[in-house]
Enzyme design. Structure first.
Site, PDB file in Angstrom:
ATOM      1  CB  SER A 199      19.442 -11.278  74.354  1.00 27.04           C
ATOM      2  OG  SER A 199      19.405 -12.632  73.984  1.00 27.04           O
ATOM      3  CG  ASP A 305      25.584 -14.092  69.871  1.00 28.00           C
ATOM      4  OD1 ASP A 305      25.329 -15.209  70.364  1.00 28.00           O
ATOM      5  OD2 ASP A 305      24.935 -13.060  70.144  1.00 28.00           O
ATOM      6  CG  HIS A 336      24.312 -13.662  73.638  1.00 31.03           C
ATOM      7  ND1 HIS A 336      23.674 -13.280  72.482  1.00 31.03           N
ATOM      8  CD2 HIS A 336      23.371 -13.602  74.615  1.00 31.03           C
ATOM      9  CE1 HIS A 336      22.412 -13.017  72.740  1.00 31.03           C
ATOM     10  NE2 HIS A 336      22.210 -13.191  74.032  1.00 31.03           N
TER      11      HIS A 336
END
Length: 652
Positions: A199, A305, A336
């Protein structure tokens, strides 16, 4: 090829270093054996050197009159240091080490009385330090024990991490304390650095690689952003109702919050909610600098995601390919989620071999293996020698009218006439797909006949729409859907495709304060009647430019091309492929200020889809089939998307 030649030369150098290491641990006869293909856990983790340094970034964003210093926590093998052996570095630069935690269990850094790290989140240090690597955990500027301010992917974020790579290669200054003058030298490393992270952390790896910094040999971005504009907007359509200032405030340390009002205001002023491109977004666009990337890239992303969306993958991957960067990719069915939590054993083994090859120069063959691993069904993976596979060709599919309003066909021939729908912000892609065979006022759907052969989509699609709005503002969504029964990972639940169990497995060595044992997970699945394959959104006011929107003239036709997210999906024989065109996609984009009715000109609307085998494959897959009997019941899918978390969170 130059990249491979570079590795050949480096392997020759690495062979000498490896032979010296083997001579330390093995008998003379064994030391003369072939160069190893795998690093082994020969060093003590419990006795590893743990230290902290503060690297000078050369910036002063917090305006306190001195250069900002970023805190760098180091764990490295003591025996290698005693022998004078220089080791490579695995590095994770993160804003989450104190505010939010890392990984599925939200681990944070902990420290002893001397300020040296006790627990380093995740398994990287436990696993790689015993194998002859150093692990470096960097607190981004403005977070945890670092000076400065968080500027959300801008100069401070990127240069604070780049400065650490420079220090590891002898080009930057560091100090033993946050405010002191005693310098710290990285004499223990050969400077060869691999950055990794999920991320925001992986985003920093992308950004640092895009500077072309010397010494950064590889990056492993997981669920990472490639351009920050595309985190907040897509072609003028707002994906979230907040901007980067809220994200900065979320992770800034208390000290930074007290000093960084000016940086916060720049984030507000530079990111207007109009969706227009500004210099702030140019600074945070790493795709434009892909030509500078020297590092190899091992990219991992969930195809479902809905936080860091798959558009980031397609544009970054294509730019890297254009510039000849060595690449590898994993694409999962998850949202995610870190690969440690959806394919743990294979992930650790593959990452180990990747770092051994890229940082130690071992000829373990990973560079000659298939480029792509793709999760076709939960826990069932296939490979592609290259990605997208050879033979993939962009094919133009065209919508046409059907027997009832809003329920048309999708094929190779140009359609005629129009379809009309009214934007309903309370409905989204799951509503549209569930009622694909019914005329509803909020969408127009176009469907192929049931396929007689499998049809594989691989890469990024785009949909060109010509639409006439009734109001001065309008948002558009385009969605590709696989209509047919399947069992998929349930990306819409809180685990985004995984369930966390109570049992633990261990990956590396542990100490009292830092366990290498983590909770196991398993796939969380759902039985569905349809699967959303790809999505894209735009503000129709951006018809003339992706970077600036204008008010629309009601009653006037506008043509815009929507970029759809990259994917790799097989529509099986017996299933149907659908294209849906609609307005606001509930909880995935924010609605416009009005609720327009839009009339779509089918003769000027088309989808360009990357199909393996191209138009010929599509023609074969749809030849001879007959139209399906429309479903009278709503189709089942995953739950509607949750209002997405407005941060590219490191943990789930």
């Amino acid at each position: 090829m130059p990249k491979r030649m570079r590795f050949t030369i480096f392997r020759q150098l690495a062979a000498a270093a490896t032979a010296a290491l083997l001579a330390t641990f093995l008998a003379p006869a064994a030391a003369q054996a072939a160069v190893p293909r795998e690093s082994k856990p020969v060093y003590s983790y419990e006795n590893a050197i743990r230290e902290a340094v503060w690297v000078d970034t050369g910036l002063d964003l917090d305006r306190d009159g001195r250069h900002d210093r970023v805190a760098v926590d180091v764990v490295r093998p003591r025996e290698a240091a005693a022998q004078g052996r220089k080791v490579p570095v695995v590095m994770d630069a993160s804003p989450y080490y104190s505010c939010c935690g890392r990984g599925n269990e939200s681990q944070k850094k902990t420290y002893d009385a001397n300020g040296d790290v006790v627990q380093m989140p995740l398994f990287y240090d436990n696993y790689f330090v015993p194998r002859g690597y150093a692990f470096v955990g960097v607190d981004l500027a403005g977070t945890n024990r670092s000076d400065g301010c968080v500027d959300v992917g801008g100069r401070s974020d990127i240069l604070s991490a780049k400065a650490v790579v420079d220090w590891l290669n002898g080009r930057a200054k560091a100090y033993t304390t946050r405010t002191g003058t005693t310098k710290a030298q990285a004499t223990w490393t050969n400077g060869r650095t691999g950055m990794i992270g999920k991320s925001w952390d992986g985003t920093i790896a992308n950004g640092v690689a895009a500077t072309g910094v010397e010494g950064l040999k590889t990056i492993v971005p997981i669920s990472a952003i490639s351009s920050w504009y595309d985190y907040y907007f897509q072609q003028g359509a707002p994906l979230y109702d907040s901007g980067p200032d809220a994200l900065s405030d979320y992770v800034n340390s208390p000290d930074a919050r007290a000093k960084c009002a000016a940086v916060q205001q720049k984030l507000v002023d530079g990111a207007p909610r109009t969706g227009d491109w500004t210099p702030l977004w140019t600074e945070r666009d790493y795709v434009k600098d892909a030509r500078k990337v020297r590092a190899s890239v091992f990219l991992i992303h969930g195809m479902q995601d809905l936080n860091v969306r798959m558009k980031h993958v397609g544009q970054w991957w294509d730019a890297l390919a254009k510039n000849g960067v060595e690449r590898k990719i994993w694409l999962s069915q998850t949202g995610h989620v870190d690969p440690f939590d959806f394919r743990r054993a294979e992930w650790v083994e593959t990452l180990h071999r990747w770092f051994d090859h890229e940082l130690l120069g071992y000829d373990n063959g990973i560079d000659r293996e298939p480029m792509a691993d793709i999760e076709r069904h939960p826990d069932q993976w296939v490979t592609s020698k290259v990605w997208p596979p050879r033979g993939t060709d962009t094919t133009t599919l065209r919508p046409a009218q059907g027997s009832q309003a809003g329920v048309g066909t999708l094929g190779l021939r140009q359609g005629k006439g129009t379809e009309t729908f009214t934007d309903d912000p309370q409905r989204g892609e799951t509503d549209w797909a569930a009622h694909i065979d019914r005329s509803t006022p909020d969408k127009a759907g176009f469907i192929t006949k049931p396929l007689t052969r499998d049809l594989r989509l691989s890469g990024s699609s785009e949909v060109t729409v010509t639409a006439t709005p009734t109001t001065s503002t309008a948002h558009l969504s385009a969605v590709l859907v696989d209509l047919g029964p399947d069992t998929i990972r349930d990306y819409a639940v809180s685990g985004e495709g995984i369930s966390t169990l109570t049992d633990r497995t261990c990956w590396g060595l542990s100490t009292t304060g830092d366990s290498a044992c983590f909770k196991e997970t398993k796939a969380k699945t759902a039985d569905v009647d349809y699967t959303v394959v790809s999505r894209g959104w735009a503000d129709l006011g951006n018809y003339a430019s992706d970077r600036k929107g204008v008010p629309l003239t009601p009653g006037k036709a506008y043509t815009i091309t929507l970029d759809l997210a990259a994917t790799d999906h097989v529509v099986p024989a017996g299933h149907r492929l659908a294209l849906i065109v609609a307005g606001t996609d509930k909880d995935l984009i924010d609605p416009p200020s009005t609720k327009p009715t839009l009339t779509v000109d089918l003769s000027r609307t088309k989808a360009r889809v990357p199909l393996v085998g191209g138009a010929h494959a599509f023609a074969r897959a749809t030849a001879g089939s007959v139209a399906a009997t429309p479903e009278t019941r709503p189709l089942d899918g995953v739950a509607p998307p949750r209002t997405a978390q407005r941060i590219p969170e490191g943990g789930r």
